[in-house]
Every structure is written in structure tokens, then in C-alpha cells.
Design an enzyme around this catalytic site. Structure first.
Site, mmCIF file in Angstrom:
data_model
loop_
_atom_site.group_PDB
_atom_site.id
_atom_site.type_symbol
_atom_site.label_atom_id
_atom_site.label_comp_id
_atom_site.label_asym_id
_atom_site.label_seq_id
_atom_site.Cartn_x
_atom_site.Cartn_y
_atom_site.Cartn_z
ATOM 1 N N CYS A 271 0.849 -1.181 0.000
ATOM 2 C CA CYS A 271 0.000 0.000 0.000
ATOM 3 C C CYS A 271 0.888 1.235 0.000
ATOM 4 O O CYS A 271 2.098 1.157 0.188
ATOM 5 C CB CYS A 271 -0.907 0.019 1.229
ATOM 6 S SG CYS A 271 -1.994 -1.419 1.378
ATOM 7 N N GLY B 43 -0.707 0.619 -5.064
ATOM 8 C CA GLY B 43 -2.017 0.022 -4.819
ATOM 9 C C GLY B 43 -3.074 0.631 -5.711
ATOM 10 O O GLY B 43 -3.199 1.854 -5.766
ATOM 11 N N ASN C 223 0.665 0.362 5.867
ATOM 12 C CA ASN C 223 1.260 -0.415 4.773
ATOM 13 C C ASN C 223 2.025 -1.579 5.391
ATOM 14 O O ASN C 223 2.941 -1.360 6.183
ATOM 15 C CB ASN C 223 2.210 0.462 3.948
ATOM 16 C CG ASN C 223 3.005 -0.341 2.940
ATOM 17 O OD1 ASN C 223 2.529 -1.332 2.397
ATOM 18 N ND2 ASN C 223 4.220 0.088 2.669
ATOM 19 N N GLY C 224 1.659 -2.802 5.035
ATOM 20 C CA GLY C 224 2.355 -3.966 5.570
ATOM 21 C C GLY C 224 1.385 -5.078 5.916
ATOM 22 O O GLY C 224 0.267 -5.136 5.408
ATOM 23 N N TYR D 142 10.766 -4.375 -7.620
ATOM 24 C CA TYR D 142 9.508 -4.200 -8.344
ATOM 25 C C TYR D 142 8.673 -3.008 -7.897
ATOM 26 O O TYR D 142 8.244 -2.204 -8.714
ATOM 27 C CB TYR D 142 8.671 -5.470 -8.233
ATOM 28 C CG TYR D 142 7.313 -5.385 -8.907
ATOM 29 C CD1 TYR D 142 7.193 -5.562 -10.275
ATOM 30 C CD2 TYR D 142 6.163 -5.115 -8.178
ATOM 31 C CE1 TYR D 142 5.954 -5.479 -10.914
ATOM 32 C CE2 TYR D 142 4.927 -5.027 -8.795
ATOM 33 C CZ TYR D 142 4.822 -5.209 -10.159
ATOM 34 O OH TYR D 142 3.609 -5.123 -10.774
#
Length: 511
Positions: free
Chosen positions: A2, A28, A101-102, A257
Site C-alpha cells: 500500500c 495500490g 502499509n504492511g 519491483y
């Protein structure tokens, strides 16, 4: 994976948060949300979709206030429902909104404790709601009648004692300011920045430095692993470093990525890392096949371009753009559902026949996960007339699920899981397949100025840096992350949200 952002300013923050989220959209594409505060009143807009689709002019006009947080989401093991779009909010104590985020690897245990011990209610299956309630509980324990910066920082320290996994967090405490913190291993990135204006000092925290650059903020520094940062409403920064003994281990897949190449993460340039990935990969190709016979190097757009340019340079062969990308199709790695991923490849990429016909082509991609995308791209190259199609991955074989917030599929859906390179080569249909070595990937990303201890390489090595990922947990992920399980969840979401009016706008002092 995210993207998150939080801003404290002396003027309206709605446009700046919106702009930040558009810049972080690559992290995201499933849902987006913004929450702002003005004089104790909260305004929230969140919904499924891209940032440009979720926020219309009438939504932006209602997102008033000089402080706010934002989030872009793609789901991992959780649901893709609108109800699980972020930020989340609880009204006690003080009123807290949080975006994350995670992924928490002990989320199930925490859920039980939050309900039975903390006496708090959970309304979704999201680990973000769990994290929010843990923070809220610890803040209530630390705070007296007046909430002080020290109490806020102590609450974050208590969160670290209870939560395990990867988490980069921005939270807004109503009438006080913004809190930002990372997990003690620093697995997920978080950057702190400053912008001086005529009205005073403005502060920002965001997932990647590129969001700061685009908005004219200066990058102050990365928030350190386990560090707690509180930015009060005047813009003053209070911080406390982590005192534990966890190693500093950012996720290496960010550099492979996810992150934008123009970002700096943990004092490491994503662009330079990808250049060095290309150098290392070319050196391996020359070592294995000195007489490689490659006529042209072609990247698989977009993430692999930087590495592919360097591969071509080191090999002394032509670099060409052989695929034209439809930029209105999302990133296939983070698309939910196998059918949608497969269908999107041919909608997204079109081959330029002149660059393939009669040539020995080396396709370079950042990684190979399920293998279905690689297979279809190789088919496109053959249909365009390539004599031989070689395939190079700038990352090692992905053989293990990522449990720290990247939606690696179930192990048995990873093409390299329990397979040799020759077997993967046959499945994807390449004439020759070469992977980056893990050690070379680590050397490519690392730099002496970073001052990190190591990288989380779990999706390649199977070694999980938090040290508490059990076989039972991985078997559980095998079930919940399979495409079949996700299809069932998507169907349930459609049923649950049938009749929803889609506005997703909330305005209240307590929501």
C-alpha cells in the site's frame, strides 16, 4: 502493498494528499481514501478504485482542514471490500484515524486479545483495524487527562511489544497531530519531509521520497526502524528511537519491483540498484554463455527497463523497446484474480514486429512470480517472428510467499516453487532462462551509506526476518491467498455491497 501519506500544514491539505496518492498509485490500485480534520470535525472519503475515480470535485471540496492522512490499497490476504478501504477510525481515546502499509503476522492472536482483553470491537477482517485498536488501547493506557508527546511516543513503543510483522503507519490524533512509525525491522519504507512556506513550516510523511519531490518538500530522512515520530499541529516534530535489538532489514522486493525508480529508500537509490541488477545479470549471462548470440535486449515494460538498458550495454548488443504498453491497464502483479491477470497481458502489451522478426531476443523482466505473464509475453515475441526467445529475471526465483505485505500467491501457485530452473524454462516456453543470483541481488541493492544490517529476502530464501513465521502460518496463507479463495471473497463482497450507493463520504465529529 500500500501507499500512505500524512501532512500537517497551515493551509488546506486535501489537494496535496490527493497529489501524493496519485504519485503513490503504483503501490495500490484497489482502493483509496483520505481523511482530514478541521476544528475537531473529521471528513472522510474512501472507496474502491483508482485515486482519480474515487475523488471527484465535490468530494475534494468537503475534505477541508490543515491536517490529514491518505492511503492507496491493494489487498493481500484480506478482503477487497469498500469497508476495508483505509483510513480506519476509532473515537476512543481522543479520536484516532490510521492508515497502514504492511502485514501483521500475529494478527489472529492480536484479534483475540483486542476483543477479550482490551474489550474493543472489530468490524472487519483487516489487520489494519487490529493495529489501530492496539494503538488506541496503548494510547489510553499512557495518556492522563492531557495527552502529551511523551505519552504518544510511549504508546508506539508498547505497540512494538505487541505487534509482529511489517508495518509503516500514519495516524491522526484529533486536535493533536500526526503520528508515524515503522516496524522494528524497517521492512516497509517511510520518509519524513519538510516544506517552508510563507505561512510556516509544513511536514509530510509518505511511503516513498518521490511523493515528497513532486510536492516540493525536502526529504529530511527516513523514519528509522521502530522509531516513533509525532508531528503536532504547529508542525513541531517529536521523536523517540527504538531501543530494541532487531536488525535493520528493509524488504528487497521494494527495489526489485514495487518502488518507483526515482525514489530513495533507506538512503538507497532504487534507480541505481536496478542499474546494478542489470550489471550483475549481464555478468552472469557472459559467465554462462560467453557466445550468447543475442541480437537485441528488450525489456518487459515498465519496471525492468533500467536493468535491461544496463544488460544490453554490458553485453554490447542493441537495446530496443519491443513492446508498446497501454498505460490505462493496471499492473498485472497486483491485479486480483488469475483470469483478470491473464486477460490483461494482451490488452496491455503489443509487440513491434520489426524488433523481433528473425532475431535472437533476450527479454528482461524484474521477476517471475506465477509465470503466466512471462509465458504470454514469450508467446507474443514468437508471434512477432523472433527466432529464439531468451528470458532473464533481474531477481532470483520466487519460491516462497511474502508474509510482510506483498501479495505473493500461495506457494503452489509460484512457478518456481519446488521446481528447477529448467522446469520453469519449459513451463514459460523460453529457449533459455537465466535468473539473478540472490547474493548478486543483495550486492546490487546495498550501498555502504545505507547503514542497514541486511535485507528481507524471504520470498527468495524462505528466511523470515521477524523469526516467528511458523509452518502453520504459511499453511494458513496457502489457503487464504489462493486464487480460488480470493474468488470466493470477491463474490461475497459483491453480495455484501449490492445496493451500496457508492458515495463513501462521511462527515461527523465521531463518524
Amino acid at each position: 502493498m500500500c501507499g500512505i501519506v500524512g501532512i500537517v500544514s497551515h493551509g488546506p491539505v486535501n489537494q496535496a494528499i490527493y497529489d501524493s496518492l496519485t504519485i503513490l498509485q503504483h503501490r495500490g490500485q484497489d482502493a483509496a481514501g483520505i481523511m482530514t480534520e478541521e476544528n475537531g470535525q473529521l471528513r472522510l472519503r474512501k472507496n474502491n478504485g483508482l485515486v482519480r475515480d474515487v475523488f471527484q470535485q465535490h468530494h475534494m471540496m468537503r475534505l477541508t482542514g490543515n491536517i490529514g492522512i491518505g492511503h492507496v490499497r491493494y489487498p493481500t490476504a484480506g478482503s477487497a471490500s469498500m469497508a476495508e478501504a483505509q483510513p480506519f477510525y476509532v473515537n476512543s481515546p481522543f479520536g484516532i484515524a490510521l492508515a497502514h502499509n504492511g502485514n501483521l503476522v500475529n494478527a489472529d492472536e492480536l484479534k483475540r486479545l483486542v476483543i477479550s482483553h482490551d474489550r474493543r470491537h472489530l468490524n472487519t477482517r483487516s489487520d489494519t483495524e487490529v493495529l489501530l485498536n492496539v494503538f488506541a488501547h496503548e494510547l489510553g493506557r499512557q495518556a492522563s487527562d492531557e495527552l502529551t508527546p511523551d505519552a504518544i511516543l510511549s504508546a508506539v513503543a508498547a505497540v512494538h511489544q505487541r505487534c509482529s510483522g511489517a508495518y509503516a503507519v500514519v495516524a491522526m490524533i484529533i486536535n493533536h497531530g500526526i503520528v508515524a512509525f515503522r516496524d522494528p525491522n524497517g521492512i516497509r519504507p517511510l520518509v519524513l519531509g519538510t516544506r517552508r512556506t510563507f505561512t510556516g513550516m509544513e511536514r509530510i510523511v509518505a511511503s516513498e521520497s518521490v511523493a515528497l519531490d513532486a510536492l516540493g518538500f525536502d526529504v529530511d530522512r527516513d523514519i528509522l526502524p521502530g522509531e516513533a515520530v509525532f508531528i503536532d499541529k504547529t508542525g513541531r516534530v517529536h521523536s523517540r528511537e527504538y531501543t530494541g535489538d532487531k536488525p535493520y532489514t528493509p524488504c528487497i522486493f521494494e527495489f526489485v519491483y514495487f518502488a518507483r525508480p526515482d525514489s530513495i529508500i533507506d538512503r538507497l537509490s532504487v534507480y541505481k540498484a536496478r542499474l546494478r541488477m542489470g550489471e550483475k545479470l549481464a555478468a552472469k549471462i557472459l559467465r554462462l554463455r560467453p557466445e550468447h548470440g543475442i541480437d537485441v535486449v528488450i525489456p518487459v515494460p515498465d519496471t525492468s527497463r533500467t536493468a535491461a538498458v544496463q544488460v544490453a550495454h554490458e553485453l554490447g548488443v542493441k537495446y530496443r523497446e519491443g513492446f508498446i504498453k497501454n498505460r490505462y491497464i493496471g499492473r498485472t502483479f497486483i491485479m486480483p484474480g488469475a483470469a483478470e491477470r491473464r486477460a490483461s497481458v494482451r490488452r496491455k502489451l503489443n509487440a513491434i514486429d520489426l524488433e523481433f522478426r528473425g532475431k535472437n531476443v533476450l527479454l528482461v523482466d524484474d521477476s517471475i512470480v506465477r509465470g503466466t505473464t512471462s509465458q504470454q509475453i514469450i508467446e507474443l515475441a514468437r508471434e512477432a517472428g523472433a527466432r529464439n526467445v531468451y528470458f532473464a529475471s533481474a531477481a532470483p526465483p520466487v519460491r516462497h510467499p511474502n508474509v510482510y505485505g506483498i501479495d505473493m500467491p500461495a506457494s503452489n501457485e509460484l512457478v518456481a516453487y519446488e521446481r528447477t530452473i529448467d522446469e520453469v524454462q519449459e513451463i514459460i516456453g523460453a529457449d533459455w532462462l537465466v535468473y539473478q543470483d540472490l547474493k548478486d541481488l543483495e550486492l546490487a541493492v546495498d550501498h555502504e551509506d545505507a547503514e542497514i544490517d541486511a535485507f528481507d529476502t524471504s520470498c527468495f530464501s524462505g528466511e523470515y526476518v521477524t523469526g516467528d513465521v511458523s509452518r502453520d502460518y504459511l499453511e494458513h496463507l496457502q489457503v487464504v491467498r489462493s486464487d480460488r479463495a480470493k474468488a470466493k471473497r470477491d463474490a461475497r463482497v459483491l453480495r455484501d455491497e449490492a445496493g451500496y450507493d457508492g458515495d463513501g463520504m462521511q462527515v461527523a465529529s465521531g463518524l
